[in-house]
Motif scaffolding. Structure first.
Motif, PDB file in Angstrom:
ATOM      1  N   THR A  29      70.450 -47.185   8.664  1.00 45.31           N
ATOM      2  CA  THR A  29      69.370 -46.554   7.913  1.00 45.31           C
ATOM      3  C   THR A  29      69.794 -45.184   7.384  1.00 45.31           C
ATOM      4  OG1 THR A  29      67.708 -47.695   9.248  1.00 45.31           O
ATOM      5  CG2 THR A  29      66.976 -45.762   8.032  1.00 45.31           C
ATOM      6  N   LEU A  30      70.433 -44.385   8.232  1.00 37.95           N
ATOM      7  CA  LEU A  30      70.889 -43.061   7.804  1.00 37.95           C
ATOM      8  C   LEU A  30      71.948 -43.170   6.720  1.00 37.95           C
ATOM      9  CD1 LEU A  30      71.171 -41.194  11.232  1.00 37.95           C
ATOM     10  CD2 LEU A  30      69.323 -41.098   9.574  1.00 37.95           C
ATOM     11  N   TYR A  31      72.843 -44.139   6.867  1.00 35.05           N
ATOM     12  CA  TYR A  31      73.902 -44.334   5.866  1.00 35.05           C
ATOM     13  C   TYR A  31      73.296 -44.674   4.513  1.00 35.05           C
ATOM     14  CZ  TYR A  31      77.915 -46.354   3.484  1.00 35.05           C
ATOM     15  OH  TYR A  31      78.882 -46.636   2.556  1.00 35.05           O
ATOM     16  N   LEU A  66      65.840 -37.742  12.919  1.00 39.50           N
ATOM     17  CA  LEU A  66      64.663 -37.518  13.768  1.00 39.50           C
ATOM     18  C   LEU A  66      63.500 -38.381  13.319  1.00 39.50           C
ATOM     19  CD1 LEU A  66      64.882 -33.625  14.116  1.00 39.50           C
ATOM     20  CD2 LEU A  66      65.654 -35.348  15.755  1.00 39.50           C
ATOM     21  N   GLU A  67      63.335 -38.522  12.007  1.00 41.92           N
ATOM     22  CA  GLU A  67      62.248 -39.345  11.487  1.00 41.92           C
ATOM     23  C   GLU A  67      62.474 -40.820  11.803  1.00 41.92           C
ATOM     24  OE1 GLU A  67      59.369 -38.797  10.060  1.00 41.92           O
ATOM     25  OE2 GLU A  67      59.516 -36.626  10.131  1.00 41.92           O
ATOM     26  N   CYS A  68      63.747 -41.250  11.789  1.00 43.38           N
ATOM     27  CA  CYS A  68      64.064 -42.650  12.091  1.00 43.38           C
ATOM     28  C   CYS A  68      63.716 -42.977  13.543  1.00 43.38           C
ATOM     29  CB  CYS A  68      65.544 -42.910  11.818  1.00 43.38           C
ATOM     30  SG  CYS A  68      66.060 -44.622  12.107  1.00 43.38           S
ATOM     31  N   ILE A  69      64.076 -42.093  14.472  1.00 43.40           N
ATOM     32  CA  ILE A  69      63.760 -42.329  15.883  1.00 43.40           C
ATOM     33  C   ILE A  69      62.252 -42.290  16.094  1.00 43.40           C
ATOM     34  CG2 ILE A  69      64.028 -41.389  18.214  1.00 43.40           C
ATOM     35  CD1 ILE A  69      66.814 -40.441  17.386  1.00 43.40           C
ATOM     36  N   ARG A  70      61.589 -41.337  15.439  1.00 42.24           N
ATOM     37  CA  ARG A  70      60.127 -41.298  15.539  1.00 42.24           C
ATOM     38  C   ARG A  70      59.510 -42.592  15.028  1.00 42.24           C
ATOM     39  NH1 ARG A  70      56.199 -41.236  12.369  1.00 42.24           N
ATOM     40  NH2 ARG A  70      57.563 -41.037  10.559  1.00 42.24           N
ATOM     41  N   ILE A 105      60.873 -45.591  14.952  1.00 38.48           N
ATOM     42  CA  ILE A 105      61.123 -46.690  15.899  1.00 38.48           C
ATOM     43  C   ILE A 105      60.086 -46.669  17.019  1.00 38.48           C
ATOM     44  CG2 ILE A 105      62.743 -47.581  17.619  1.00 38.48           C
ATOM     45  CD1 ILE A 105      65.024 -46.579  15.854  1.00 38.48           C
ATOM     46  N   VAL A 106      59.866 -45.484  17.611  1.00 35.38           N
ATOM     47  CA  VAL A 106      58.925 -45.387  18.729  1.00 35.38           C
ATOM     48  C   VAL A 106      57.500 -45.636  18.248  1.00 35.38           C
ATOM     49  CG1 VAL A 106      58.054 -43.917  20.581  1.00 35.38           C
ATOM     50  CG2 VAL A 106      60.466 -43.805  19.934  1.00 35.38           C
ATOM     51  N   ASP A 107      57.159 -45.125  17.055  1.00 33.80           N
ATOM     52  CA  ASP A 107      55.825 -45.382  16.499  1.00 33.80           C
ATOM     53  C   ASP A 107      55.572 -46.877  16.358  1.00 33.80           C
ATOM     54  OD1 ASP A 107      54.907 -42.837  16.393  1.00 33.80           O
ATOM     55  OD2 ASP A 107      55.018 -42.601  14.211  1.00 33.80           O
ATOM     56  N   GLU A 108      56.561 -47.590  15.834  1.00 40.51           N
ATOM     57  CA  GLU A 108      56.393 -49.033  15.630  1.00 40.51           C
ATOM     58  C   GLU A 108      56.290 -49.771  16.969  1.00 40.51           C
ATOM     59  OE1 GLU A 108      55.712 -50.630  12.984  1.00 40.51           O
ATOM     60  OE2 GLU A 108      55.943 -48.934  11.617  1.00 40.51           O
ATOM     61  N   ILE A 109      57.020 -49.283  17.976  1.00 41.28           N
ATOM     62  CA  ILE A 109      56.914 -49.896  19.312  1.00 41.28           C
ATOM     63  C   ILE A 109      55.486 -49.737  19.843  1.00 41.28           C
ATOM     64  CG2 ILE A 109      57.673 -49.674  21.713  1.00 41.28           C
ATOM     65  CD1 ILE A 109      60.443 -48.860  20.599  1.00 41.28           C
ATOM     66  N   TRP A 110      54.952 -48.548  19.699  1.00 42.02           N
ATOM     67  CA  TRP A 110      53.588 -48.314  20.176  1.00 42.02           C
ATOM     68  C   TRP A 110      52.568 -49.135  19.402  1.00 42.02           C
ATOM     69  CZ3 TRP A 110      51.502 -43.613  23.010  1.00 42.02           C
ATOM     70  CH2 TRP A 110      52.449 -43.148  23.927  1.00 42.02           C
ATOM     71  N   LYS A 111      52.764 -49.260  18.095  1.00 45.67           N
ATOM     72  CA  LYS A 111      51.855 -50.079  17.281  1.00 45.67           C
ATOM     73  C   LYS A 111      51.937 -51.541  17.710  1.00 45.67           C
ATOM     74  CE  LYS A 111      52.154 -47.262  13.064  1.00 45.67           C
ATOM     75  NZ  LYS A 111      52.660 -47.236  11.659  1.00 45.67           N
ATOM     76  N   PRO A 164      63.760 -36.418  18.992  1.00 47.78           N
ATOM     77  CA  PRO A 164      62.659 -35.526  18.597  1.00 47.78           C
ATOM     78  C   PRO A 164      62.156 -34.745  19.809  1.00 47.78           C
ATOM     79  CG  PRO A 164      62.324 -37.749  17.735  1.00 47.78           C
ATOM     80  CD  PRO A 164      63.466 -37.825  18.700  1.00 47.78           C
ATOM     81  N   PRO A 165      61.951 -33.439  19.704  1.00 51.83           N
ATOM     82  CA  PRO A 165      61.384 -32.673  20.822  1.00 51.83           C
ATOM     83  C   PRO A 165      60.088 -33.311  21.311  1.00 51.83           C
ATOM     84  CG  PRO A 165      62.159 -31.186  19.114  1.00 51.83           C
ATOM     85  CD  PRO A 165      62.280 -32.569  18.553  1.00 51.83           C
ATOM     86  N   GLY A 166      59.964 -33.452  22.606  1.00 48.02           N
ATOM     87  CA  GLY A 166      58.815 -34.114  23.196  1.00 48.02           C
ATOM     88  C   GLY A 166      59.116 -35.520  23.654  1.00 48.02           C
TER      89      GLY A 166
END
Length: 744
Positions: free
Chosen positions: A464-466, A639-643, A645-651, A694-696
């Motif tokens: 994704t970053l590439y 940082l946005e990519c990792i956020r 991923i976790v957002d989609e896991i929670w959804k 991401p911090p937190g």
């Protein structure tokens, strides 16, 4: 998975217009009749996508028309007063001159003029704005193809027109045609009897016209070896030889093949000719694809030369049983920036990743029922024109494209690691920034067990970053990681591959400034020589871990006195300030970026610093400002990519923010345990590449651990370093009297 999207159909885009304009023969009721498929044929496709076609007109005439795909309009260009078999035609950009070559025989095989001997083929230059004069350019017994050289769209029009005349006696002539405008509108050829002609190529065995790049590729024979030559044509000057490259191919072909010089409906390509095609793109990649002569019916061999990587890859395919009666030639199809497809209907479909061909698992090989391309029917003759596919019998033109739904279904249903990895990279890179696609990929990764071969989460993050950084500048393709894999020892059923290093191509004396492609290709070729020195800054994780440890120790001793540490934190604060402006709280499912995690800030700042140093070593010519922007965007996207991923896991598992509020008597939520497990995988993926989180992240992770794990397991995970105690977590835990932890 690969499908043909219709771009043009003579029956839909041309036939109704012919009937409405009464340009076809009339029936008994004095009404225009629709032409049959045999009478309405595509003969050429010009640089701007305009399609030249011919049909039988009124009273036995032969007409030539053009279809403009941009305004979807047709125009009649010229009418022969008799029926003529048209071999080839081309029109200049201003549509004032038409070049045609025709057979001088009737359908019964008799000369049109039976009273004197005539040449088999006649090549004409016709003034069509308005219709004025006709000049004979060539009268020979071999077939002739014609092609105007088109200037670049952003260049002013010059009074010169340049025409290529390709004879099947293996000679290509370049004709310079100057025009003058009389009476304000009459375009006339100046000195038509003294046109300047020169020979640009002869004694060749294969030739291809690159419509988009206005380049002529051809192959000559030197000491029984094939040598690929390339001539670049320019809009405001002549032409020059820019490439000479030995293909390392022993030539056994006997017949000439012409590619992208239109389609001759009176002649089919011979299997005794060289099946070769060259694909280029703006990023400076050049792929030369060719098939080897068939030795037996059990396997098939083809090669792809990647000049921009300095490799030749030869593939041998075991042909499975199919409904096909015979083995035909494969088709080579360009399907965008990353992939070239090799397709043999009924047998296999191979999507070759031309940007990252070092590992076979980054390409996608399909066979059997998966290897289908609709609406390609192997019994019909299909012609690949650069990135287009032409159905010569039905008069249809297509754009080859990947079907997102089929690709994602294949990715979901695949059992082989190599298929899973190739399909995921293909989806991430080719389908571009489709948030819905990325969400589906993340959901799919949640359902897969951990692979011992590679980490899919790492592959998703780096891919994704590439893709995002390449969209900013092509110079990053070899400087930033595309994959976490350095080698892969697996096998792909049905295909084997051998790789060999090729000699460097010889370029012309000067790489012209007007052609970005040549500068990029030259840069790619030069970078091949320095591949050993291209080390990505975070691949050496041991060095970075040592630097981070030293920084953290100095931080504890005297944070204010450490100038280097202050610079690191300033880098991180700049990145995090942009995160806050890019991500609104309403869009975030998981509340990241709401605390100061000093360890993650050190990692963020360190990544920014080391990445800038790395890029400045190789890209100093693009300037420090541009590099700063690229690096900041790269880390921000990480940082946005990792956020995401976790957002989609929670959804996916229906978790809400109240999961972060602990209560002594609350029942453990099974979904929270799955989310905890996935966050652990994300943590391992990031730490394996030494990437910041991401911090937190650690606070949320350990809160889920408290909710899901028994106390002894929780403490064990903390001892192992899987869970990290954070200041915010401990403070909230103590403030809540060990009964409630709120994350607000």
């Amino acid at each position: 998975m690969l499908e043909l999207k219709p771009l043009f159909d003579v029956e839909l885009d041309v036939a109704p217009w012919l009937v409405n304009c009464r340009l076809t023969p009339l029936n008994d009721h004095d009404e225009s009749t629709s032409p049959s498929r045999k009478e309405l044929q595509i003969v050429n496709v010009e640089k701007n996508g305009s399609v030249l076609y011919t049909w039988k007109g009124m009273k036995g005439t032969t007409c030539i028309g053009i279809y403009d795909p941009h305004n979807k309009q047709n125009k009649l260009l010229y009418v022969f007063d008799r029926e003529v078999p048209l071999i080839s035609c081309s029109v200049n950009m201003e549509r004032t001159l038409l070049a045609v070559s025709i057979l001088q025989f009737t359908r019964r095989g008799l000369p049109m003029d039976t009273f004197r001997p005539v040449s088999r083929c006649l090549t004409l230059l016709i003034e069509i704005h308005p219709v004025n004069n006709t000049k004979v350019l060539k009268a020979v017994d071999s077939d002739v193809r014609v092609q105007f050289v088109h200037p670049a769209a952003d260049k002013r029009v010059f009074p010169e027109n340049h025409l290529l005349v390709v004879s099947e006696d293996r000679c290509i002539e370049h004709i310079c045609i100057r025009v003058v405008v009389e009476e304000g509108y009459r375009v006339m050829v100046q000195n038509p009897d003294r046109l300047h002609k020169d020979i640009v190529a002869e004694d060749f065995l294969w030739a291809q016209w690159d419509t988009e790049g206005q380049r002529l590729f051809y192959v000559i024979k030197k000491e029984n070896n094939a040598v690929l030559m390339c001539i670049q044509f320019y809009p405001d000057r002549n032409y020059e030889m820019l490439l000479s490259f030995p293909l390392g191919l022993s030539l056994t072909v006997t017949k000439l093949r012409l590619v992208n010089f239109g389609y001759n409906h009176f002649q089919e390509e011979s299997l005794e000719s060289l099946n070769l095609q060259v694909f280029t793109n703006h990023a400076g990649t050049m792929s030369v694809c060719y098939s080897h002569p068939v030795q037996n019916k059990l396997e098939f061999t083809y090669s792809i030369i990647l000049l921009h990587h300095g490799w030749r890859k030869t593939f041998t395919v075991s042909l499975e049983a199919s409904g096909c009666d015979c083995i035909s030639e494969p088709a080579f199809i360009n399907i965008g920036y990353y992939y070239v497809a090799v397709y043999m209907p009924g047998y296999f479909l191979h999507l070759i990743n031309t940007q990252h061909p070092n590992l076979a698992c980054h390409s996608l090989f399909l066979s059997g029922k998966d290897a289908k391309m609709k609406p390609w029917i192997h019994k019909r003759y299909m012609l690949s024109l650069s990135d287009l596919v032409l159905d010569c019998q039905l008069g249809k033109m297509y754009k080859a494209d990947l079907n997102p739904q089929t690709l994602l279904l294949f990715m979901r249903d695949s059992k082989l690691d190599c298929h899973q990895l190739a399909a995921m990279h293909c989806a991430v890179l080719y389908l571009q920034s489709d948030s819905e696609t990325e969400a589906q990929i993340i959901h799919w990764m949640c359902d897969l067990p951990v692979s011992g071969t590679f980490d899919l989460i790492q592959e998703f993050i780096l891919g994704t970053l590439y893709r995002k950084v390449i969209s900013e500048t092509n110079a990053m393709d070899k400087l930033l990681p595309y994959s976490s894999l350095f080698n892969w020892d697996g096998e792909i059923p049905g295909i084997s591959c051998s790789t060999e290093t090729i000699s460097q191509p010889v370029f012309g004396e000067e790489i012209p400034n007007i052609q970005v492609f040549w500068k990029e290709l030259n840069r790619n070729v030069e970078s091949v020589k320095n591949l050993e020195s291209l080390q990505n800054p975070w691949h050496n994780t041991s060095s970075l871990r040592r630097i981070k440890t030293e920084l953290c120790l100095k931080m504890k001793v005297d944070e204010r006195a450490n100038k280097h540490f202050r610079n690191i934190l300033e880098n991180a604060k700049k990145i995090l300030s942009k995160v806050n402006t890019c991500s609104s709280a309403e869009q975030q499912v998981v509340p990241f970026f709401q605390e100061e995690d000093c360890h993650q800030m050190v990692l963020i700042g360190l990544m920014v610093e080391k990445l800038k140093e790395h890029l400045l070593n190789y890209l100093h010519y693009i300037g420090k400002k541009k590099i700063d922007l690229i690096v900041n965007n790269y880390v921000l996207n990480l940082l946005e990519c990792i956020r995401q991923i976790v957002d989609e896991i929670w959804k996916k598992y229906g978790l809400k923010s109240h999961i972060l509020c602990l209560s002594s008597g609350e029942k453990v939520n099974p979904a929270a345990f799955v989310a905890f497990h996935m966050m652990t995988r994300v943590l391992e993926a990031a730490e394996g590449l030494f990437l910041p989180l991401p911090p937190g992240y650690h606070t949320i992770h350990i809160i889920l651990g408290v909710r899901c794990l028994p106390l002894h397991t929780l403490l064990h995970y903390i001892d192992l370093g899987v869970l990290h105690l954070t200041e915010r977590f401990v403070t909230r835990l103590l403030e809540g009297g060990c009964t409630t932890v709120e994350y607000t």
